[in-house]
Motif scaffolding. Structure first.
Motif, PDB file in Angstrom:
ATOM      1  N   UNK A  90       6.558  -1.546 -10.678  1.00 16.77           N
ATOM      2  CA  UNK A  90       6.626  -1.109  -9.282  1.00 16.77           C
ATOM      3  C   UNK A  90       7.997  -0.602  -8.896  1.00 16.77           C
ATOM      4  N   UNK A  93       7.880   2.941  -8.664  1.00 13.00           N
ATOM      5  CA  UNK A  93       6.918   3.519  -7.731  1.00 13.00           C
ATOM      6  C   UNK A  93       7.527   3.577  -6.336  1.00 13.00           C
ATOM      7  N   UNK A  95       6.406   4.646  -2.283  1.00 14.71           N
ATOM      8  CA  UNK A  95       5.191   4.951  -1.520  1.00 14.71           C
ATOM      9  C   UNK A  95       5.515   5.209  -0.068  1.00 14.71           C
ATOM     10  N   UNK A  97       3.712   5.321   3.536  1.00 17.67           N
ATOM     11  CA  UNK A  97       2.476   4.834   4.126  1.00 17.67           C
ATOM     12  C   UNK A  97       2.044   5.697   5.291  1.00 17.67           C
ATOM     13  N   UNK A  99       1.236   4.859   8.194  1.00 19.64           N
ATOM     14  CA  UNK A  99       1.917   4.514   9.449  1.00 19.64           C
ATOM     15  C   UNK A  99       3.433   4.451   9.268  1.00 19.64           C
ATOM     16  N   UNK A 101       5.360   2.577   8.084  1.00 22.72           N
ATOM     17  CA  UNK A 101       5.687   1.202   7.687  1.00 22.72           C
ATOM     18  C   UNK A 101       7.186   0.962   7.576  1.00 22.72           C
ATOM     19  N   UNK A 102       7.945   1.489   8.526  1.00 20.76           N
ATOM     20  CA  UNK A 102       9.375   1.167   8.546  1.00 20.76           C
ATOM     21  C   UNK A 102       9.552  -0.240   9.101  1.00 20.76           C
ATOM     22  N   UNK A 103      10.624  -0.912   8.675  1.00 28.42           N
ATOM     23  CA  UNK A 103      10.881  -2.257   9.200  1.00 28.42           C
ATOM     24  C   UNK A 103      11.481  -2.104  10.586  1.00 28.42           C
ATOM     25  N   UNK A 104      10.775  -2.612  11.610  1.00 22.72           N
ATOM     26  CA  UNK A 104      11.194  -2.225  12.947  1.00 22.72           C
ATOM     27  C   UNK A 104      12.439  -2.937  13.470  1.00 22.72           C
ATOM     28  N   UNK A 114      17.369  -0.949   2.098  1.00 21.91           N
ATOM     29  CA  UNK A 114      16.689  -2.181   1.704  1.00 21.91           C
ATOM     30  C   UNK A 114      16.338  -2.272   0.215  1.00 21.91           C
ATOM     31  N   UNK A 115      15.670  -1.270  -0.362  1.00 23.83           N
ATOM     32  CA  UNK A 115      15.357  -1.372  -1.799  1.00 23.83           C
ATOM     33  C   UNK A 115      16.623  -1.458  -2.656  1.00 23.83           C
ATOM     34  N   UNK A 117      19.530  -2.790  -1.739  1.00 23.22           N
ATOM     35  CA  UNK A 117      20.048  -4.147  -1.585  1.00 23.22           C
ATOM     36  C   UNK A 117      19.293  -5.115  -2.477  1.00 23.22           C
ATOM     37  N   UNK A 118      17.984  -4.926  -2.521  1.00 24.69           N
ATOM     38  CA  UNK A 118      17.158  -5.874  -3.253  1.00 24.69           C
ATOM     39  C   UNK A 118      17.347  -5.736  -4.758  1.00 24.69           C
ATOM     40  N   UNK A 119      17.499  -4.524  -5.238  1.00 19.85           N
ATOM     41  CA  UNK A 119      17.406  -4.345  -6.691  1.00 19.85           C
ATOM     42  C   UNK A 119      18.657  -3.862  -7.393  1.00 19.85           C
ATOM     43  N   UNK A 163      13.183   6.370   1.993  1.00 16.96           N
ATOM     44  CA  UNK A 163      13.124   5.010   1.468  1.00 16.96           C
ATOM     45  C   UNK A 163      12.344   4.957   0.155  1.00 16.96           C
TER      46      UNK A 163
END
Ligand SMILES: Nc1ncnc2c1ncn2[C@@H]1O[C@H](COP(=O)(O)OP(=O)(O)OP(=O)(O)O)[C@@H](O)[C@H]1O
Ligand SMILES: [Mg+2]
Lengths: 292, 250
Positions: A90, A93, A95, A97, A99, A101-104, A114-115, A117-119, A163
């Motif tokens: 993943x 990958x 994606x 969406x 809608x 799907x942003x973090x509000x 965000x991605x 920071x995470x990885x 993103x």
């Protein structure tokens, strides 16, 4: 059938769906679908509302489990992968969406960050640079500090794209990237996705019922009808397709039927295309003869 | 009906099990945990302060009203107030209120993320959403709710004294003497045990309902209401169960 992977120098990140079935309760949504998403191309899944496009896409990325069949990513069987294996895949990958799907609670910049920071283990400066690069690519540098609630639908989609591509994915999925947008903005989004796909040699899968998208960026098109693959081809084939259901769906209005005829005439002026078309037609009739 | 209960309970256990994987990035989990601590702890501090002061005051007035006899020393009032607050009011009443405050916050936050596909977006990045979204909330609740209960206990007793002194029922010295009469540390242990149990209920049940919302905005409201109702009932059931278990031979 795609021979692209045989061409020299071409990386191929193909996605294959093999005999996919999916039902909810006793309603069969996907009935034995087999299709290939070709590498380095914009692959479209088109079909009427409720024909199972979103379900198919969610099955492909594993947000829904298939009941039967399996999904291959570049010769790797995704369906049989364990949790850790899927997590690993993943990371390749991205994606977008339906809608967005942003973090509000996060700003545009933080959303794209965000991605990373995470990885990624890079320094803050490197990460910031990459975020700015991506925001610049989607023309949103000025909106970096805004919250998702403060930007328009089209901008949200572009942030969603930024993103999705920030980690340089090999596969990009977009669920109705231009639903709810005006024709001009949709074209901008389509163009953007198309360019990104070719620049980064991604395998892109788009769910849409926008005819502009089909004509402009349909390198490879899968037409879904009531849970089955009804037709497969590219945006040139579609002009000459004899498939009644496809024609009813794509060229639904008088205006579009006229546009199609004009495009057909245009294309016949091109000699190469004419030859190719003749060959195809012959091949088609050969097949018919063989079947008889 | 019974089958539905067991299937829900099974899903609930699976959700808890699913939270425990190796974090993708420990710092991000820690940050999320800290955010939740602030949200849950500081966010509900105000309401806890208000209810616990009034709860203590009312307890003093009503205890005094019931103990009208010259044979009972005034300090007994303080002793009764202390035990009532420590044993029941500080943990249970506070947690019932927190079920509303924190429970509905958790359920609607997760429900909104589910409905707007944010959970899917996180999942697709290759992040364990149960681990990243649920675990920090539950861990923060397990830390902050007992802390709020302790604060509620102190403030309740203080509120009781203030009300008693203000209305002339009991003097400051008598109240202090009463507080020290027959104090059992076991009661504090009991209160803390309860508050940990309640904290678990308050955080996990709304997480479960919020995480599994499907549908639209209406469903978020429904999930949030349902989770508060279920949480309150479970708190009362657990309260009874723990009292029977831990106080029966006390
Ligand atoms: N989670 C679900 N549970 C039950 N049924 C579902 C679920 N998701 C989709 N369906 C059903 O599957 C069918 C196909 O839905 P899907 O969302 O794939 O359509 P679509 O082709 O994406 O349509 P649209 O173009 O309107 O987005 C619909 O009839 C829908 O009712
Ligand atoms: Mg859809």
């Amino acid at each position: 059938m795609s021979f692209q992977h045989l061409l020299p120098g071409n990386l191929y990140y193909m996605i294959e769906l093999v005999n996919i079935k999916k039902s909810f309760g006793d309603r069969e949504i996907l009935k034995d679908v087999t299709a290939t998403m070709e590498s380095g191309k914009v692959n479209l899944i088109i079909g009427a509302s409720g024909s199972g496009k979103t379900v198919m896409m969610k099955c492909m990325v594993g947000l829904m489990e298939v009941d039967a069949g399996h999904i291959q990513y570049d010769k790797q069987n995704f369906t049989n992968l364990d949790v850790a294996g899927r997590k690993e895949l993943r990371k390749q990958i991205g994606m977008l969406f339906q809608s967005s799907a942003l973090f509000d609670s996060m700003t545009v910049e933080q959303n794209v960050m965000f991605p990373l920071d995470m990885f990624s283990m890079g320094t803050l400066r490197e990460k910031k640079k990459r975020v700015l690069e991506c925001l610049d690519r989607v023309n949103l540098k000025d909106a970096a500090k805004k919250l998702p609630a403060e930007i328009s639908g089209g901008m949200k989609k572009r942030v969603g794209i930024a993103r999705a591509i920030v980690l340089n994915p090999k596969y990009l999925f977009c669920d109705e990237p231009n639903s709810g947008l005006d024709p001009q903005t949709s074209l901008v989004i389509d163009q953007l996705i198309k360019e990104l796909t070719h620049e980064n040699n991604m395998t892109t899968v788009i769910n849409t019922h926008d005819m502009n998208t089909v004509m402009e960026s349909g390198d490879h098109i899968v037409y879904m009808f009531q849970g089955q693959k009804q037709w497969e081809g590219n945006n040139k084939d579609i002009i000459f397709s004899k498939d009644q259901k496809l024609n009813d769906f794509i060229f639904a209005s008088e205006f579009l039927r006229e546009a199609k005829e004009m495009r057909q005439m245009d294309m016949f002026k091109d000699k190469d295309w004419r030859e190719q078309f003749k060959k195809q037609a012959e091949a088609g009739s050969d097949e018919k003869k063989a079947a008889e | 009906m019974e089958f539905k209960f067991f299937s829900l309970f099974g899903q609930f256990l699976l959700m808890l099990k699913g939270m425990f994987t190796k974090p993708e990035n420990f710092r991000m989990y820690w940050k999320e945990f800290m955010n939740q601590c602030v949200d849950i702890g500081i966010g509900s501090l105000g309401i806890v302060v208000i209810i616990s002061i009034f709860m203590g005051g009312v307890t003093t007035l009503q205890t005094a009203y019931q103990l009208v006899s010259n044979f009972v020393p005034k300090s007994t009032i303080a002793q009764v107030v202390r035990d009532t607050i420590v044993l029941e009011f500080a943990p249970t009443l506070t947690c019932i209120v927190l079920a509303g405050v924190i429970g509905s916050k958790i359920a609607s936050e997760l429900g909104n993320m589910r409905v707007s596909e944010q959970i899917d977006a996180i999942e697709i990045m290759g992040i364990n959403t149960k681990g990243y979204l649920l675990f920090p909330k539950i861990a923060a609740s397990m830390l902050m709710i007992p802390a709020l209960v302790i604060i509620a206990g102190f403030l309740g007793i203080w509120g009781g004294k203030t009300a008693g002194v203000m209305s002339g029922i009991i003097s400051n010295d008598e109240y202090w003497r009463g507080l020290r009469q027959e104090f059992k540390p076991y009661n504090v242990f009991f209160a803390l045990t309860k508050s940990y149990a309640f904290a678990f209920i308050i955080s996990t049940i709304p997480s479960f309902y919020g995480y599994n919302v499907n549908g639209g905005a209406l469903e978020i409201g429904r999930a949030s209401t349902r989770s508060v109702v279920v949480t309150c009932i479970l708190i009362l059931v657990a309260d009874y169960g723990l009292s029977a278990l831990l106080l029966a031979n006390g």
